[in-house]
Design a protein around this motif. Sequence first.
Motif, PDB file in Angstrom:
ATOM      1  N   LEU A 133       0.830  -1.212   0.000  1.00  0.00           N
ATOM      2  CA  LEU A 133       0.000   0.000   0.000  1.00  0.00           C
ATOM      3  C   LEU A 133       0.862   1.258   0.000  1.00  0.00           C
ATOM      4  CD1 LEU A 133      -2.863  -1.012   2.441  1.00  0.00           C
ATOM      5  CD2 LEU A 133      -3.035  -0.595  -0.011  1.00  0.00           C
ATOM      6  N   TYR A 134       1.962   1.242   0.754  1.00  0.00           N
ATOM      7  CA  TYR A 134       2.893   2.375   0.745  1.00  0.00           C
ATOM      8  C   TYR A 134       3.449   2.574  -0.662  1.00  0.00           C
ATOM      9  CZ  TYR A 134       7.248   4.943   1.318  1.00  0.00           C
ATOM     10  OH  TYR A 134       8.271   5.842   1.176  1.00  0.00           O
ATOM     11  N   ASN A 135       3.896   1.481  -1.293  1.00  0.00           N
ATOM     12  CA  ASN A 135       4.469   1.576  -2.635  1.00  0.00           C
ATOM     13  C   ASN A 135       3.434   2.042  -3.655  1.00  0.00           C
ATOM     14  OD1 ASN A 135       7.070   0.862  -1.881  1.00  0.00           O
ATOM     15  ND2 ASN A 135       6.696  -1.320  -2.172  1.00  0.00           N
ATOM     16  N   GLN A 136       2.195   1.568  -3.535  1.00  0.00           N
ATOM     17  CA  GLN A 136       1.144   2.010  -4.447  1.00  0.00           C
ATOM     18  C   GLN A 136       0.886   3.509  -4.295  1.00  0.00           C
ATOM     19  OE1 GLN A 136      -2.267  -0.402  -3.576  1.00  0.00           O
ATOM     20  NE2 GLN A 136      -1.536  -2.156  -4.746  1.00  0.00           N
ATOM     21  N   THR A 137       0.872   3.969  -3.062  1.00  0.00           N
ATOM     22  CA  THR A 137       0.662   5.391  -2.813  1.00  0.00           C
ATOM     23  C   THR A 137       1.810   6.204  -3.400  1.00  0.00           C
ATOM     24  OG1 THR A 137      -0.527   4.893  -0.770  1.00  0.00           O
ATOM     25  CG2 THR A 137       0.293   7.129  -1.023  1.00  0.00           C
TER      26      THR A 137
END
Length: 111
Positions: A79-83
């Motif tokens: 989720l961090y990487n997607q953001t």
Amino acid sequence: MATIILTLVAGISTTAFMILWFWVVREKLLAKQSTVQSAASQLIVCRKKYLQAKDELDELDAQSILLRSQDIYIQSVRLYNQTLRKPWNRIPGFCMGFFGMSDKESSQKKG
């Protein structure tokens, strides 16, 4: 005179927009980083409990909790990487020193 005022207004509004844009992205990415750090801490605790499990029943419970904790950690990194990969977050994130995380490498280093 009118041109100076218009240029000044355009400069101020553009600067305000850039400051607000970077501030919002920073808050968003810091929140995601905090989630990853919390999940990593929980993963470390679960690994220790798994390694300290004495009997077979405790080991099975500890293993299921460990697997769940690993899933949560991996999901939070993703989720961090997607953001971070979103186009409107990428430029300010890179300028402020936010980089992608590897869910496999980080989980192995933490434990």
